[in-house]
Design an enzyme around this catalytic site. Structure first.
Site, PDB file in Angstrom:
ATOM      1  N   ASP A  62       0.864  -1.170   0.000  1.00 19.23           N
ATOM      2  CA  ASP A  62       0.000   0.000   0.000  1.00 19.23           C
ATOM      3  C   ASP A  62       0.910   1.233   0.000  1.00 19.23           C
ATOM      4  O   ASP A  62       2.108   1.133   0.310  1.00 19.23           O
ATOM      5  CB  ASP A  62      -0.880  -0.044   1.246  1.00 19.23           C
ATOM      6  CG  ASP A  62      -1.658   1.234   1.451  1.00 19.23           C
ATOM      7  OD1 ASP A  62      -2.390   1.636   0.536  1.00 19.23           O
ATOM      8  OD2 ASP A  62      -1.513   1.839   2.527  1.00 19.23           O
ATOM      9  N   ASP A  83      -0.207   5.115   1.026  1.00 24.29           N
ATOM     10  CA  ASP A  83      -0.448   6.054   2.125  1.00 24.29           C
ATOM     11  C   ASP A  83      -0.549   5.317   3.458  1.00 24.29           C
ATOM     12  O   ASP A  83      -1.333   4.376   3.614  1.00 24.29           O
ATOM     13  CB  ASP A  83      -1.740   6.837   1.880  1.00 24.29           C
ATOM     14  CG  ASP A  83      -1.597   7.825   0.740  1.00 24.29           C
ATOM     15  OD1 ASP A  83      -0.696   8.674   0.806  1.00 24.29           O
ATOM     16  OD2 ASP A  83      -2.391   7.746  -0.221  1.00 24.29           O
TER      17      ASP A  83
END
Length: 219
Positions: free
Chosen positions: A12, A14
């Site tokens: 991922d 953020d």
């Protein structure tokens, strides 16, 4: 060094690689304030991080007249673009990615960001050449739908059973479960440790340095 479990490591963005959780929360709150809508608290705003932007706005303020959501997206982007140049990678991320790449792992990103947003972030962090493939929420289904992981494994010719998804939200871990990949949680992002542990990740890291060490030993 022979790889133990994984050939493809998917991150991922953020809250996992980029220290952006607080900024995203503030921008969601500012967007709601601009439109005179109820302002979500920190927990509500944090929970939707990782979803595609339209899905995130619908989740953080459910039940609004549908006309508001495009305006929420527009105001969010306005605030975020004013702040994103000040965002930085978490300590140790650059070194971890370089090390994993040198060891021969395929590296990828699966993110709720838009393609334009991710490319801006990768360019600003000087990481455009590090990842073998990336998927964004405006290109396919949003997390926790498994499409991003299915598409990444197909593009790179990899086996889902030798793929691991690393993220800071339950959306990331649920996507991994839905796709049949392994999942690793990081506890320094948007969702709480108990929320993440409820999805039984293969490992949970309290820092990038812990994550890097575990991957070197076990991945």
């Amino acid at each position: 060094m022979a790889k133990k479990q994984f050939d493809l490591i998917v991150f991922d963005w953020d809250g996992t690689l980029m220290d952006s959780t607080a900024t995203i929360v503030a921008c969601i709150q500012a967007a709601a304030k601009d439109l005179g809508l109820p302002i979500p608290d920190k927990k509500q705003a944090s929970y939707v991080i990782g979803l595609g932007l339209q899905d995130a706005m619908q989740a953080v303020l459910p039940g609004l007249d549908s006309k508001y959501y495009p305006h929420m997206v527009e105001r969010y982007r306005y605030h975020y673009l004013a702040k994103d140049k000040g965002l930085t990678l978490f300590d140790g991320v650059r070194e971890m990615l370089k090390d994993l790449s040198q060891q021969g792992y395929f590296l990828a990103v699966a993110t709720g960001k838009s393609r334009v947003g991710l490319n801006r972030a990768l360019d600003a962090a000087n990481l455009l050449s590090v990842f073998d493939a990336t998927r964004c929420a405006d290109e396919t289904f949003s997390k926790p739908h498994p499409a991003m992981l299915h598409e990444l494994t197909r593009e790179l010719g990899q086996d889902m059973q030798r793929t691991v998804m690393i993220g800071d939200t339950t959306h990331d871990l649920q996507m991994a479960i839905n796709a049949g990949a392994a999942g690793i949680a990081v506890h320094y992002g948007a969702h709480s440790a108990p929320e993440l542990q409820a999805l039984n990740p293969a490992y949970a890291a309290a820092s990038v340095f812990e994550l890097h060490a575990w991957l070197n030993e076990n991945a």
